[in-house]
Design a protein around this motif. Structure first.
Motif, mmCIF file in Angstrom:
data_model
loop_
_atom_site.group_PDB
_atom_site.id
_atom_site.type_symbol
_atom_site.label_atom_id
_atom_site.label_comp_id
_atom_site.label_asym_id
_atom_site.label_seq_id
_atom_site.Cartn_x
_atom_site.Cartn_y
_atom_site.Cartn_z
ATOM 1 N N ASP A 86 -21.286 -96.417 -28.143
ATOM 2 C CA ASP A 86 -21.196 -94.939 -28.142
ATOM 3 C C ASP A 86 -20.718 -94.545 -29.522
ATOM 4 O O ASP A 86 -21.080 -93.336 -29.913
ATOM 5 C CB ASP A 86 -20.613 -94.473 -26.894
ATOM 6 N N GLU A 87 -19.517 -95.265 -29.804
ATOM 7 C CA GLU A 87 -18.873 -94.984 -31.145
ATOM 8 C C GLU A 87 -19.857 -95.062 -32.190
ATOM 9 O O GLU A 87 -19.848 -94.072 -33.199
ATOM 10 C CB GLU A 87 -17.454 -95.650 -31.107
ATOM 11 N N TYR A 88 -20.652 -96.068 -32.405
ATOM 12 C CA TYR A 88 -21.494 -96.348 -33.263
ATOM 13 C C TYR A 88 -22.481 -95.244 -33.412
ATOM 14 O O TYR A 88 -22.903 -94.811 -34.472
ATOM 15 C CB TYR A 88 -22.334 -97.508 -33.059
ATOM 16 N N VAL A 89 -22.822 -94.820 -32.099
ATOM 17 C CA VAL A 89 -23.913 -93.476 -32.320
ATOM 18 C C VAL A 89 -23.290 -92.475 -32.889
ATOM 19 O O VAL A 89 -24.052 -91.676 -33.768
ATOM 20 C CB VAL A 89 -24.449 -93.358 -30.851
ATOM 21 N N VAL A 90 -22.124 -91.854 -32.464
ATOM 22 C CA VAL A 90 -21.517 -90.880 -33.092
ATOM 23 C C VAL A 90 -21.522 -91.120 -34.719
ATOM 24 O O VAL A 90 -21.825 -90.041 -35.347
ATOM 25 C CB VAL A 90 -20.238 -90.627 -32.261
ATOM 26 N N GLN A 91 -20.880 -91.987 -34.935
ATOM 27 C CA GLN A 91 -20.807 -92.273 -36.383
ATOM 28 C C GLN A 91 -22.108 -92.242 -37.248
ATOM 29 O O GLN A 91 -22.411 -91.741 -38.291
ATOM 30 C CB GLN A 91 -20.076 -93.794 -36.676
#
Length: 337
Positions: free
Chosen positions: A110-115
């Motif tokens: 999820d964090e990767y997608v946001v970044q």
């Protein structure tokens, strides 16, 4: 190499978009926001009917699916909405853990997608995430119970959203991309009987129950592919890598495990049908005449499909042998002289 790329594009019906219509890649934020506010799909569960996937996104997803081997992989697709059509312009991988039956997204993903999306916007690429893709190695393009639950969750939070499934094993065997695009129905919606009648496909015996239990909870969209002048260079770079991995492998050798599973599954289906017919002939509970014919017809289709894929693999091997065997022979003879 250029010829093989053209053949791949023809096999997968990749249509060239007029250079003056590269607008497929332009993103109008105001237009997309207006569509998001109107939400016409809320009034019609079948609102979305088509998916147009760029050749670059398609090749990225296929390469990702093939890299996973027998393990499922997962990624997201970027694009926009145009009427009743999803326009997929790009795709990217997700750092997730996969098994042979599912992929498990984590907080890290999820964090990767946001970044990733933030970095895209910083570089002028404003496309939103419009769907997710994952692989079904060797057992076809459809949604399992877990996939249906995942897609329903996504549609309830970030709609419009799309689910795409790719089968890398069948892609290698068939020579064209085995792909399906789906959307789920609302939980209180009951589709008409004709809505679930998708094109026939081979489902392994150990997956039939899961397939049948959830087939009425989603529908498939028509998938087409396109390319334009904007992605020709990227497609050429990707193809160079795809070409090397394809030409250096034999479909029969690379897919030997998949082929063995196909034959084993077919034998199990034949044994099951034979037992059912024998039970009926003894007066016990057995399939009705129409069900018996349908079962045997599916077995014949499955066997013809396997035979066709094996013939394709043999022909591919013959073509490569004709092209490359003895390439160095002239230079050896020259050295002898």
């Amino acid at each position: 190499m250029e010829i093989s790329q053209k053949a791949w594009e023809l096999e997968n019906a990749v249509k060239l978009v007029d250079p003056h219509r590269d607008a497929l890649y332009s993103y109008d934020k105001a237009e997309q926001d207006a569509i998001g506010k109107e939400r016409p799909w809320k009034n019609d569960p079948h609102y979305f009917k088509n998916v147009r996937i760029s050749a670059v996104a398609l090749l990225k997803m296929v390469m990702h699916a093939r890299s996973g081997g027998s393990l499922e992989i997962m990624g997201l697709m970027q694009g926009k909405i145009s009427g009743d059509t999803f326009i997929v312009t790009d795709a990217f991988r997700l750092p997730v853990e996969g098994t042979e039956t599912r992929v498990n997204a984590s907080a890290e993903a999820d964090e990767y997608v946001v970044q990733y999306l933030s970095a895209c916007r910083d570089n002028g690429r404003m496309e939103n995430a419009v769907g997710w893709y994952h692989s079904h190695p060797g057992y076809g393009c459809w949604l399992s119970g877990i996939d249906v639950a995942t897609q329903m969750l996504q549609q309830s939070h970030v709609d419009p959203f799309l689910a795409v499934v790719i089968d890398p094993d069948r892609t290698i065997s068939a020579g064209k991309v085995e792909i399906g695009a789906f959307r789920t129905f609302p939980q209180d919606y009951k589709p008409a009987a004709s809505s679930t009648g998708d094109e026939y496909q081979t489902i392994p015996l150990n997956k039939i129950e899961d397939f049948g239990a959830h087939a009425s909870q989603y529908y498939s969209l028509e998938v087409s592919h396109y390319k334009s002048s904007l992605d020709s260079y990227l497609l050429e770079l990707l193809w160079n890598k795809y070409w090397v991995s394809t030409i250096s492998q034999s479909p029969l050798f690379t897919n030997r495990e998949y082929s063995s599973k196909q034959m084993l599954d077919l034998s199990q289906k034949i044994q099951k049908a034979q037992k059912a017919i024998e039970a009926q002939s003894r007066g016990g509970p057995g399939p009705r005449a129409t069900a018996k014919v349908s079962t045997l017809d599916k077995i014949v289709r499955d066997s013809n499909k396997i035979a066709g894929e094996e013939m394709t693999g043999l022909l591919a091997g013959e073509v490569k042998a004709k092209l490359f065997n003895g390439v160095s022979a002239p230079s050896v003879q020259a050295q002898g002289h």
